[in-house]
Design an enzyme around this catalytic site. Sequence first.
Site, short mmCIF file in Angstrom:
data_model
loop_
_atom_site.label_atom_id
_atom_site.label_comp_id
_atom_site.label_asym_id
_atom_site.label_seq_id
_atom_site.Cartn_x
_atom_site.Cartn_y
_atom_site.Cartn_z
N CYS A 64 0.73 -1.34 0.05
CA CYS A 64 0.08 0.15 0.29
C CYS A 64 0.50 1.29 -0.05
O CYS A 64 1.88 1.44 -0.34
CB CYS A 64 -0.94 0.13 1.40
N TYR A 65 0.41 2.40 0.77
CA TYR A 65 1.36 3.44 0.57
C TYR A 65 2.43 3.26 1.72
O TYR A 65 3.81 3.59 0.96
CB TYR A 65 0.57 4.58 1.23
#
Length: 109
Positions: A64-65
């Site tokens: 993800c981020y």
Amino acid sequence: MTDFKRIPPEQAHAMRNAGAVIVDIRDPHSFANGHISGSRHLDNHSLPDFIAVADLDHPLIVTCYHGHSSQSAAAYLVNQGFSEVYSLDGGFELWRHTYPSDVEHDEQQ
């Protein structure tokens, strides 16, 4: 394996080179602007089809981020029957800093 494991970019890089699948759960715009080379974008719409055709025993790395949301997604995938699931510590941002030449950008969005 009954749970997912958190791994650093170096381990994820080696596993990807050995054939592990990387799935990116960030929003489509962020994915298009840059993602781990060879990774696949997954969202709520594409997830059922991915699960239906995936090899549940093949190593799967979720990113993800920054490595927080991927932990929830990894736990979900374990509950869906995947046997070898990993969450990328530091997410795409740490990967991008560790392996800047191993990032792809989509031409179209």
